[in-house]
Design a protein around this motif. Structure first.
Motif, PDB file in Angstrom:
ATOM      1  N   GLY A 139       0.827  -1.200   0.000  1.00 50.73           N
ATOM      2  CA  GLY A 139       0.000   0.000   0.000  1.00 50.73           C
ATOM      3  C   GLY A 139       0.863   1.252   0.000  1.00 50.73           C
ATOM      4  N   ASP A 140       0.289   2.365  -0.418  1.00 48.05           N
ATOM      5  CA  ASP A 140       1.028   3.639  -0.418  1.00 48.05           C
ATOM      6  C   ASP A 140       1.562   3.951   0.982  1.00 48.05           C
ATOM      7  N   ASP A 141       0.815   3.491   1.994  1.00 49.34           N
ATOM      8  CA  ASP A 141       1.209   3.776   3.396  1.00 49.34           C
ATOM      9  C   ASP A 141       2.132   2.700   3.959  1.00 49.34           C
ATOM     10  N   GLY A 142       2.571   1.789   3.105  1.00 52.64           N
ATOM     11  CA  GLY A 142       3.519   0.773   3.551  1.00 52.64           C
ATOM     12  C   GLY A 142       2.869  -0.460   4.148  1.00 52.64           C
ATOM     13  N   HIS A 143       1.529  -0.568   4.044  1.00 48.88           N
ATOM     14  CA  HIS A 143       0.922  -1.818   4.538  1.00 48.88           C
ATOM     15  C   HIS A 143       1.115  -2.917   3.504  1.00 48.88           C
ATOM     16  N   THR A 144       1.008  -4.135   3.962  1.00 44.43           N
ATOM     17  CA  THR A 144       0.944  -5.308   3.091  1.00 44.43           C
ATOM     18  C   THR A 144      -0.003  -6.297   3.735  1.00 44.43           C
ATOM     19  N   ALA A 145      -0.558  -7.196   2.939  1.00 38.75           N
ATOM     20  CA  ALA A 145      -1.679  -7.995   3.457  1.00 38.75           C
ATOM     21  C   ALA A 145      -2.646  -6.981   4.074  1.00 38.75           C
ATOM     22  N   SER A 146      -3.205  -7.316   5.253  1.00 37.39           N
ATOM     23  CA  SER A 146      -3.959  -6.274   5.966  1.00 37.39           C
ATOM     24  C   SER A 146      -3.237  -5.938   7.263  1.00 37.39           C
ATOM     25  N   LEU A 147      -1.928  -5.864   7.148  1.00 35.92           N
ATOM     26  CA  LEU A 147      -1.084  -5.405   8.263  1.00 35.92           C
ATOM     27  C   LEU A 147      -1.042  -3.878   8.154  1.00 35.92           C
ATOM     28  N   ILE A 148      -2.007  -3.283   8.816  1.00 34.51           N
ATOM     29  CA  ILE A 148      -2.292  -1.863   8.647  1.00 34.51           C
ATOM     30  C   ILE A 148      -1.485  -1.027   9.652  1.00 34.51           C
ATOM     31  N   PRO A 149      -0.904   0.084   9.244  1.00 35.18           N
ATOM     32  CA  PRO A 149      -0.150   0.909  10.202  1.00 35.18           C
ATOM     33  C   PRO A 149      -0.970   1.230  11.449  1.00 35.18           C
ATOM     34  N   GLY A 150      -0.387   0.972  12.618  1.00 38.01           N
ATOM     35  CA  GLY A 150      -1.049   1.310  13.877  1.00 38.01           C
ATOM     36  C   GLY A 150      -2.083   0.310  14.340  1.00 38.01           C
ATOM     37  N   ASP A 151      -2.364  -0.703  13.556  1.00 32.66           N
ATOM     38  CA  ASP A 151      -3.386  -1.674  13.961  1.00 32.66           C
ATOM     39  C   ASP A 151      -2.782  -2.717  14.903  1.00 32.66           C
ATOM     40  N   PRO A 152      -3.540  -3.118  15.939  1.00 26.80           N
ATOM     41  CA  PRO A 152      -3.022  -4.144  16.875  1.00 26.80           C
ATOM     42  C   PRO A 152      -2.602  -5.437  16.185  1.00 26.80           C
ATOM     43  N   VAL A 153      -3.074  -5.687  14.996  1.00 30.69           N
ATOM     44  CA  VAL A 153      -2.722  -6.937  14.290  1.00 30.69           C
ATOM     45  C   VAL A 153      -1.205  -7.025  14.069  1.00 30.69           C
ATOM     46  N   LEU A 154      -0.528  -5.860  14.089  1.00 30.14           N
ATOM     47  CA  LEU A 154       0.937  -5.854  13.896  1.00 30.14           C
ATOM     48  C   LEU A 154       1.657  -6.526  15.059  1.00 30.14           C
ATOM     49  N   ASN A 155       0.955  -6.659  16.174  1.00 27.14           N
ATOM     50  CA  ASN A 155       1.583  -7.257  17.370  1.00 27.14           C
ATOM     51  C   ASN A 155       0.987  -8.614  17.704  1.00 27.14           C
ATOM     52  N   VAL A 156       0.346  -9.235  16.704  1.00 30.68           N
ATOM     53  CA  VAL A 156      -0.221 -10.579  16.907  1.00 30.68           C
ATOM     54  C   VAL A 156       0.781 -11.602  16.383  1.00 30.68           C
ATOM     55  N   PHE A 157       1.347 -12.388  17.317  1.00 33.93           N
ATOM     56  CA  PHE A 157       2.369 -13.375  16.931  1.00 33.93           C
ATOM     57  C   PHE A 157       2.004 -14.791  17.370  1.00 33.93           C
ATOM     58  N   ASP A 158       0.850 -14.903  18.064  1.00 31.32           N
ATOM     59  CA  ASP A 158       0.503 -16.225  18.609  1.00 31.32           C
ATOM     60  C   ASP A 158      -0.521 -16.984  17.771  1.00 31.32           C
ATOM     61  N   VAL A 159      -1.050 -16.334  16.736  1.00 31.02           N
ATOM     62  CA  VAL A 159      -1.983 -17.026  15.827  1.00 31.02           C
ATOM     63  C   VAL A 159      -1.632 -16.643  14.386  1.00 31.02           C
ATOM     64  N   ASP A 160      -2.119 -17.452  13.446  1.00 33.31           N
ATOM     65  CA  ASP A 160      -1.763 -17.234  12.034  1.00 33.31           C
ATOM     66  C   ASP A 160      -2.730 -16.338  11.285  1.00 33.31           C
ATOM     67  N   VAL A 161      -3.923 -16.141  11.854  1.00 30.14           N
ATOM     68  CA  VAL A 161      -4.932 -15.326  11.189  1.00 30.14           C
ATOM     69  C   VAL A 161      -5.599 -14.438  12.236  1.00 30.14           C
ATOM     70  N   ALA A 162      -5.815 -13.196  11.883  1.00 27.39           N
ATOM     71  CA  ALA A 162      -6.413 -12.265  12.847  1.00 27.39           C
ATOM     72  C   ALA A 162      -7.310 -11.261  12.117  1.00 27.39           C
ATOM     73  N   THR A 172       9.404   0.945  10.313  1.00 29.36           N
ATOM     74  CA  THR A 172       8.321   1.872  10.675  1.00 29.36           C
ATOM     75  C   THR A 172       7.123   1.703   9.737  1.00 29.36           C
ATOM     76  N   ILE A 173       7.281   0.912   8.689  1.00 30.72           N
ATOM     77  CA  ILE A 173       6.116   0.524   7.880  1.00 30.72           C
ATOM     78  C   ILE A 173       5.896  -0.976   8.068  1.00 30.72           C
ATOM     79  N   PRO A 174       4.634  -1.409   8.061  1.00 32.13           N
ATOM     80  CA  PRO A 174       4.359  -2.836   8.287  1.00 32.13           C
ATOM     81  C   PRO A 174       5.107  -3.753   7.327  1.00 32.13           C
ATOM     82  N   ALA A 175       5.152  -3.401   6.063  1.00 31.40           N
ATOM     83  CA  ALA A 175       5.832  -4.280   5.095  1.00 31.40           C
ATOM     84  C   ALA A 175       7.309  -4.454   5.452  1.00 31.40           C
ATOM     85  N   GLY A 176       7.907  -3.419   6.025  1.00 35.86           N
ATOM     86  CA  GLY A 176       9.327  -3.480   6.376  1.00 35.86           C
ATOM     87  C   GLY A 176       9.624  -4.371   7.568  1.00 35.86           C
ATOM     88  N   ARG A 177       8.574  -4.792   8.261  1.00 37.33           N
ATOM     89  CA  ARG A 177       8.788  -5.623   9.444  1.00 37.33           C
ATOM     90  C   ARG A 177       8.943  -7.101   9.085  1.00 37.33           C
TER      91      ARG A 177
END
Ligand code: 6PG
Length: 217
Positions: A124-147, A193-198
Motif C-alpha cells: 500500500g502507499d502507506d507501507g501496509h501489506t496484506a492487511s497489516l495496517i499501520p497502527g493496527d493491533p494486528v501488527l503485534n499478533v504473533f501467537d496465531v496465524d490469522v487475525a 516503521t512501515i508494516p511491510a518493512g517488518r
C-alpha cells in the motif's frame, strides 16, 4: 530481497510463480499459493490463468479479505475469482462468520501445517501489506496465524499475520505505480516503521515497474 524492475512486472511475477509451482508439484505434493487482494494483482491473475498449468493440485489461499457481503466489489475474492478463473482448490476466508480468523487458521493448519509454499504480496502507499495496517493491533499478533483488524478504508479485514507470512517458503511482491515509490524504497531499506518493512522473509523477490522504482535511482 531482490528487485526486478521491468515494464511487465505482472508477467515476470507470474513466470516466477509458475516456475516455483512446476518445480514443487508432484503426484503426492500439492502446492499452496496465497495471493493478496487490491487492484494490482489482476494482470498477475490473468497471466497465471493463461499459462496452461494443471491447477488440480494447486491450493489457492487468500492473504487477506475485507469483511463485506459476498460478491461485493470490495471483496478480494471477487477480483480473484474473476482473474484467476482456473480449476484450483480455492480456500476463501469465510468473513461471513464472526470466527472467520479461527476457522481459516484451522483450515490452513490442517491443509499444510500452516506453511505456504509461496505468498504473493502487494504494497500500500502507506507501507501496509496484506492487511497489516499501520497502527493496527494486528501488527503485534504473533501467537496465531490469522487475525481480524480494526476498520481500515471502510472495512475490517481478516488477514494472515506476520508469523504466518514469514513461515512461507517464498514471497513474491508485485508493486506498480508512482504512488508506491516511497513505500517501496522504505521496504527495500527494511524500514520497520512501515508494516511491510517488518517482515523477515526467507526468500523474497520484488517485481516492480519503473514508476514504482522511480526513487531508487
Ligand atoms: C488488500 C490487499 C493489500 C494490497 C495493497 C495494495 O486487501 O487491500 O491485500 O495488501 O495488496 O493495499 O493494493 P493495490 O494493489 O490496490 O494498490
Amino acid at each position: 530481497m531482490t528487485l526486478d524492475v521491468s515494464d511487465d512486472p505482472a508477467g515476470h511475477a507470474a513466470a516466477h510463480i509458475l516456475t516455483n509451482i512446476r518445480a514443487t508439484l508432484s503426484p503426492d505434493r500439492p502446492f499452496h499459493l496465497a495471493v493478496s487482494g487490491g487492484q494490482t494483482p489482476y494482470p498477475l491473475f490473468r497471466a497465471l490463468a493463461a499459462a496452461g498449468l494443471d491447477w488440480s493440485r494447486v491450493h489457492v489461499w487468500q492473504v487477506d479479505e475485507r469483511v463485506a457481503p459476498a460478491g461485493d466489489s470490495a471483496r478480494n475474492l471477487t477480483l480473484l475469482r474473476q482473474g484467476l478463473d482456473v480449476p484450483a482448490v480455492f480456500h476463501r476466508i469465510p468473513v461471513e462468520h464472526p470466527d472467520a480468523a479461527d476457522r481459516y487458521a484451522r483450515e490452513l493448519e490442517q491443509a499444510c501445517g500452516g506453511v505456504l509454499d509461496l505468498v504473493h504480496l502487494g504494497l500500500g502507499d502507506d507501507g501496509h501489506t496484506a492487511s497489516l495496517i499501520p497502527g493496527d493491533p494486528v501488527l503485534n499478533v504473533f501467537d496465531v496465524d490469522v487475525a481480524t483488524t480494526g476498520p481500515y478504508e471502510g472495512h475490517r479485514r481478516v488477514t494472515l499475520t506476520i508469523p504466518a507470512l514469514e513461515r512461507s517458503r517464498y514471497a513474491v511482491w508485485l508493486v506498480t505505480g508512482a504512488s508506491k515509490s516511497a513505500a517501496l524504497a522504505r521496504l527495500l531499506a527494511h524500514d520497520r516503521t512501515i508494516p511491510a518493512g517488518r517482515l523477515r522473509l526467507a526468500h523474497s523477490m520484488i517485481y516492480a515497474d519503473p514508476a514504482a522504482a522511480g526513487r531508487l535511482g
